[in-house]
Write a protein that holds these residues in place. Sequence first.
Motif, short mmCIF file in Angstrom:
data_model
loop_
_atom_site.label_atom_id
_atom_site.label_comp_id
_atom_site.label_asym_id
_atom_site.label_seq_id
_atom_site.Cartn_x
_atom_site.Cartn_y
_atom_site.Cartn_z
N MET A 1 0.94 -1.22 -0.09
CA MET A 1 -0.04 0.08 0.04
C MET A 1 1.01 1.26 0.14
SD MET A 1 -3.14 1.02 -0.04
CE MET A 1 -3.90 2.43 0.15
N ARG A 2 1.98 1.35 0.94
CA ARG A 2 2.89 2.42 0.98
C ARG A 2 3.48 2.85 -0.28
NH1 ARG A 2 2.05 5.33 4.79
NH2 ARG A 2 2.60 4.26 6.89
N GLN A 3 3.86 1.73 -1.14
CA GLN A 3 4.67 1.88 -2.37
C GLN A 3 3.68 2.84 -3.32
OE1 GLN A 3 5.20 -1.45 -4.70
NE2 GLN A 3 7.16 -0.94 -5.48
N ASN A 4 2.34 2.79 -3.35
CA ASN A 4 1.69 3.66 -4.12
C ASN A 4 1.96 5.00 -3.86
OD1 ASN A 4 0.63 0.94 -5.37
ND2 ASN A 4 -1.18 1.28 -4.11
N GLN A 103 10.39 1.85 5.11
CA GLN A 103 11.65 1.04 5.67
C GLN A 103 11.34 0.53 7.20
OE1 GLN A 103 14.66 -0.07 4.28
NE2 GLN A 103 13.51 0.57 2.44
N SER A 104 10.93 1.27 8.06
CA SER A 104 10.47 1.14 9.29
C SER A 104 9.55 0.15 9.47
CB SER A 104 10.48 2.33 10.05
OG SER A 104 9.49 3.10 9.53
N ALA A 105 8.39 0.20 8.49
CA ALA A 105 7.31 -0.62 8.73
C ALA A 105 7.67 -2.24 8.54
CB ALA A 105 6.23 -0.26 7.50
N VAL A 106 8.80 -2.62 7.66
CA VAL A 106 9.26 -3.68 7.45
C VAL A 106 9.84 -4.49 8.64
CG1 VAL A 106 10.77 -5.07 5.75
CG2 VAL A 106 9.62 -2.96 4.79
#
Length: 106
Positions: A1-4, A103-106
């Motif tokens: 979702m973030r990638q979008n 990055q921090s969500a991964v």
Amino acid sequence: MRQNKVLSLLGMAMRGRNLVSGEFQTLEAIRKGSAMLVIIAEDASDNTRKLFADKCSYYEVPLRYYGTKEILGRAIGKDFRSSLGVCEAGLADAIMKQLEEEQSAV
């Protein structure tokens, strides 16, 4: 979702003419000092990665690795792109912030 979110910011930069793409234009923007952020596809060749790492280091331009050549190209309405230069400070900051959150969500 973030990638979008990152990709839509890149698309917005492109539509606002605040983005250059392709090796030659991106290098030119780095040299001129107009690139505020450089994004290199994660599947770019080692030579391309080294070239931009060296240039960005020398000219003190933030460099991030993100997406694939196909994804980056599609985000800006072009064919495959291994390098993008964001030439507007506000957009560059917004994109870097999104990338850090991702990055921090991964």
